[in-house]
Design an enzyme around this catalytic site. Structure first.
Site, PDB file in Angstrom:
ATOM      1  N   VAL A 156      34.965  28.370  34.532  1.00  0.00           N
ATOM      2  CA  VAL A 156      35.749  28.556  35.759  1.00  0.00           C
ATOM      3  C   VAL A 156      35.080  29.429  36.812  1.00  0.00           C
ATOM      4  CG1 VAL A 156      37.978  28.186  34.634  1.00  0.00           C
ATOM      5  CG2 VAL A 156      36.997  30.486  34.694  1.00  0.00           C
ATOM      6  N   TYR A 157      33.946  30.058  36.507  1.00  0.00           N
ATOM      7  CA  TYR A 157      33.305  30.897  37.512  1.00  0.00           C
ATOM      8  C   TYR A 157      32.891  30.052  38.705  1.00  0.00           C
ATOM      9  CZ  TYR A 157      32.949  34.757  34.119  1.00  0.00           C
ATOM     10  OH  TYR A 157      33.218  35.762  33.222  1.00  0.00           O
TER      11      TYR A 157
END
Length: 326
Positions: free
Chosen positions: A60-61
């Site tokens: 998700v970064y």
């Protein structure tokens, strides 16, 4: 660069882990302070050339663009076997909100998606980013075991959760002959020591390596209390972690500042030395957006604090409300 063993596993990693949340397209994923590919490449090369072989990211970064940048630039710098690559699963990607969590469906989908973005056939450490209250832990641990047996991950690890949850996950794995966690990525810093109550002791007892995130409290321990940066103005998660403890935290920051002045060292080196010397810590995760900050951390690896100095830094701390667990 010194190599440390990750808990009781056979995996050895550099004494610092490069946190790759700083790498990512600024317009994706709600992190406007992150660095796009060309700027990320400079820091990544600097870390690799300094001997850091342990890299940590997450699906998700910056909505996948952290993994994409690593996949695009890393393999032009090193061979696959020269780095220990870690990523995580749990959060929702913007285009796939239904794939959030730690269900079997989510884990098996997300490991393949991460490997595609990273341009590799396996990660060395696959980590649960948070606990999933909606999925039985038996389902999660069996799916992670299958990921390992399929050769898509060499080891598995966990991140922030309650100690009882971690103990339950480990027991479920052992009772069923599945792969247990070898690492715990939790928040440990002079501004957040709540993990010392149960989690660190549990990990020491079970031979689980600690790879703390935010060891200098997202930069707060690198500068005098109240000082602002471009990131502090935009980092909403920092506000969530520290907004309610500013007065107490200022006293701790003051102790770091005083000792740093006495030693003639930057504050960040003192704060990082405290974490590195905590029993059970394998490699603190350090993230940077400027080359000079990475240089500063590397130059501080020779700093060893005395027991008296450690106690001096710890004295102003007051209990905090535990944060980050699901």
């Amino acid at each position: 660069m010194k190599m440390n063993r990750l808990g009781r596993s056979g995996l050895k990693v550099s004494e610092l882990c490069l946190g790759c949340m700083s790498f990512g397209e600024p317009l994706r994923g709600g992190h406007p302070w992150t660095l796009p590919k060309e700027e990320s490449k400079v820091l990544l090369r600097q870390a690799i050339e300094a001997g850091i072989n342990f890299l940590d990211t997450a699906n998700v970064y910056s909505d996948g663009s952290s993994e994409e940048i690593l996949g695009e630039v890393l393999w032009h710098m090193v061979r696959r076997d020269e780095v220990v690559l870690a990523t995580k699963v749990h959060g929702a990607m913007q285009a796939e909100p239904q794939m959030r969590g730690l269900s079997r469906r989510s884990i098996l989908h997300n490991i393949d998606a991460s490997l595609k973005r990273l341009r590799t056939d396996h990660v060395d450490l696959y980590q649960t980013h948070r606990w999933d209250n909606e999925t039985p832990i038996e389902e999660t641990m069996e799916a992670l075991h299958d990921v390992v047996k399929a050769g898509k991950a060499r080891y598995i690890g966990a991140s922030t959760m309650w100690a009882w949850q971690f103990a339950k996950a480990q027991e479920v794995a052992r009772a069923n002959g599945w792969t247990p966690f070898v690492s715990m990525q939790n928040q440990i810093s002079l501004l957040y020591r709540e993990e010392e109550r149960e989690m660190i002791s549990l990990c020491l007892d079970q031979g689980v390596g600690l790879i703390p995130w935010s060891p200098i409290a997202r930069g707060k321990l690198a500068r005098p209390a109240g000082a602002e940066t471009a990131r502090t103005e935009k980092d909403q998660y920092m506000k969530f972690l520290f907004a309610k403890t500013e007065e107490a935290d200022a006293r701790v920051i003051g102790a770091v500042q005083a000792l740093a002045a006495e030693l003639g060292r930057p504050m960040a080196q003192v704060a990082l030395a405290w974490v590195r010397q905590k029993t059970g810590v394998t490699a603190p995760i350090v993230g940077f957006t400027k080359p000079e900050h990475l240089t500063e951390a590397l130059d501080g690896l020779d700093l060893m604090l005395t027991p008296g100095q450690m106690a001096e830094l710890e004295a102003p701390y007051v209990p905090h409300l535990p944060l980050g667990q699901e």
